[in-house]
Design a protein around this motif. Structure first.
Motif, mmCIF file in Angstrom:
data_model
loop_
_atom_site.group_PDB
_atom_site.id
_atom_site.type_symbol
_atom_site.label_atom_id
_atom_site.label_comp_id
_atom_site.label_asym_id
_atom_site.label_seq_id
_atom_site.Cartn_x
_atom_site.Cartn_y
_atom_site.Cartn_z
ATOM 1 N N UNK A 95 0.944 -1.206 -0.042
ATOM 2 C CA UNK A 95 -0.029 -0.184 0.098
ATOM 3 C C UNK A 95 0.828 1.204 0.096
ATOM 4 N N UNK A 96 0.730 2.076 -1.017
ATOM 5 C CA UNK A 96 1.398 3.438 -1.107
ATOM 6 C C UNK A 96 0.557 4.518 -1.020
ATOM 7 N N UNK A 126 -3.000 5.290 -2.046
ATOM 8 C CA UNK A 126 -3.704 6.258 -1.216
ATOM 9 C C UNK A 126 -3.103 7.593 -1.347
ATOM 10 N N UNK A 127 -3.805 8.835 -0.985
ATOM 11 C CA UNK A 127 -3.267 10.111 -1.296
ATOM 12 C C UNK A 127 -3.340 10.787 0.168
ATOM 13 N N UNK A 138 3.745 4.194 10.389
ATOM 14 C CA UNK A 138 3.926 3.481 11.791
ATOM 15 C C UNK A 138 2.359 3.061 12.371
ATOM 16 N N UNK A 139 1.447 3.720 11.980
ATOM 17 C CA UNK A 139 -0.114 3.312 12.158
ATOM 18 C C UNK A 139 -0.400 2.071 11.557
ATOM 19 N N UNK A 140 0.393 1.534 10.485
ATOM 20 C CA UNK A 140 -0.017 0.676 10.100
ATOM 21 C C UNK A 140 -1.171 0.356 8.723
ATOM 22 N N UNK A 141 -1.377 1.568 8.246
ATOM 23 C CA UNK A 141 -2.392 1.827 7.428
ATOM 24 C C UNK A 141 -1.683 2.078 5.921
ATOM 25 N N UNK A 142 -0.583 2.159 5.704
ATOM 26 C CA UNK A 142 0.345 2.092 4.589
ATOM 27 C C UNK A 142 1.671 1.524 4.853
ATOM 28 N N UNK A 143 2.093 1.084 3.595
ATOM 29 C CA UNK A 143 3.414 0.440 3.647
ATOM 30 C C UNK A 143 4.720 1.345 3.281
#
Length: 305
Positions: A95-96, A126-127, A138-143
């Motif tokens: 996930x970018x 994502x944007x 760090x929240x884990x919602x994107x890599x």
């Protein structure tokens, strides 16, 4: 040893104020909540609550535990999200999260190469503007987060993230065709001191204010938007002038707008960021390599200009 399930229940009891209210919120019975709180008190070795009418009052031990519970649960949640992200990465899903001008230029080119050469890798996009994009990692919602910084403002001091520099992106002046300074090859910023200005995202607007202040004037900002096409439209109708990064010129769509190099020269630095623990995951390495290749080609174009 404290049980994380008991801590989560304790956190809700503190928030709700009564065992029955916590039970309703959590969808279980009050006796079940009571049993969990008794088990937590046995682990702690002292009472956590005393009755105060219908509500519960925290003891000194309860107040101490309550101060730490939110942080503990937040860290556990972040750890679970990061482990889940790691599992997805090993499965080839990346996930970018990137900012608009990169999402319109660098990222599509990188995705095209990945689809052609590595069809087994799944890319999700994502944007978000920095620093929001950086917080998502760090929240884990994107890599992988793509973000930019200007020389006068640092990027991030997070020890959790590893930075991978990609390119330097020159800042240019965006002017309506027919503007007096558009006839010049190089525009001095001070010559635009009396103009109305269209500012970009908060980080770009801060750079505009800083750069203009160094030239001895404060820009008259009449519009602010992070929509690059809106900036172009506003400039095209003579509503103002703007400073835009060179990446934006890759999707310049107006024949009534022209771009010129600006003096003093300035650049923003673009980099990719990943969690330190994920830096050696094959799918991450593949995405970073392709992003570096695409960014290098753009760097070469800018350096030739």
């Amino acid at each position: 040893m404290l049980d994380s399930r008991h801590l989560a229940t304790f956190h809700e009891v503190v928030r709700a104020g009564t065992l029955s209210a916590a039970a309703r919120t959590m969808g279980c019975t009050q006796p079940a909540i009571t049993q969990q709180m008794k088990a937590l008190e046995r682990s702690v070795g002292m009472p956590l609550f005393v009755r105060a009418g219908r509500r519960l009052r925290l003891t000194e031990a309860g107040e101490t535990l309550a101060r730490h519970t939110g942080l503990i649960l937040g860290q556990l949640s972040a750890a679970e999200q990061q482990l889940d992200a790691l599992a997805r990465l090993h499965g080839g899903r990346v996930r970018i999260c990137s900012f608009p001008s990169a999402n319109a230029t660098l990222v599509p080119e990188a995705i095209a190469r990945l689809l052609a050469e590595h069809p087994g890798v799944r890319i999700e996009l994502q944007e978000d503007e920095p620093p929001g994009s950086l917080r998502r990692v760090p929240q884990g919602t994107c890599d992988v987060a793509l973000a930019f910084s200007y020389p006068e403002f640092g990027m991030t001091d997070s020890s959790e993230l590893v930075e991978y520099p990609l390119m330097e992106d020159p800042v240019t002046a965006l002017l309506p065709v027919g503007h007096p300074t558009a006839r010049r090859h190089l525009v001095r910023l001070s010559d635009l001191a009396s103009e109305r200005w269209i500012a970009g995202c908060p980080r770009c607007q801060a750079h505009l204010l800083h750069t203009c202040a160094e030239q001895g004037f404060a820009p008259d900002i009449v519009f602010a938007t992070d929509d690059n096409l809106a900036v172009q439209n506003l400039v095209s109708v003579g509503a103002g002038v703007a400073l835009v990064p060179a990446l934006v010129l890759g999707f310049l769509r107006h024949d009534r707008v022209t771009a010129r190099p600006v003096e003093p020269h300035s650049r923003r630095r673009i980099a990719a960021y990943v969690l330190r623990d994920h830096a050696h995951v094959p799918a991450i390495g593949l995405v970073l390599d392709v992003l570096k290749q695409v960014a290098s080609a753009h760097n070469d174009v800018h350096n030739d200009c």
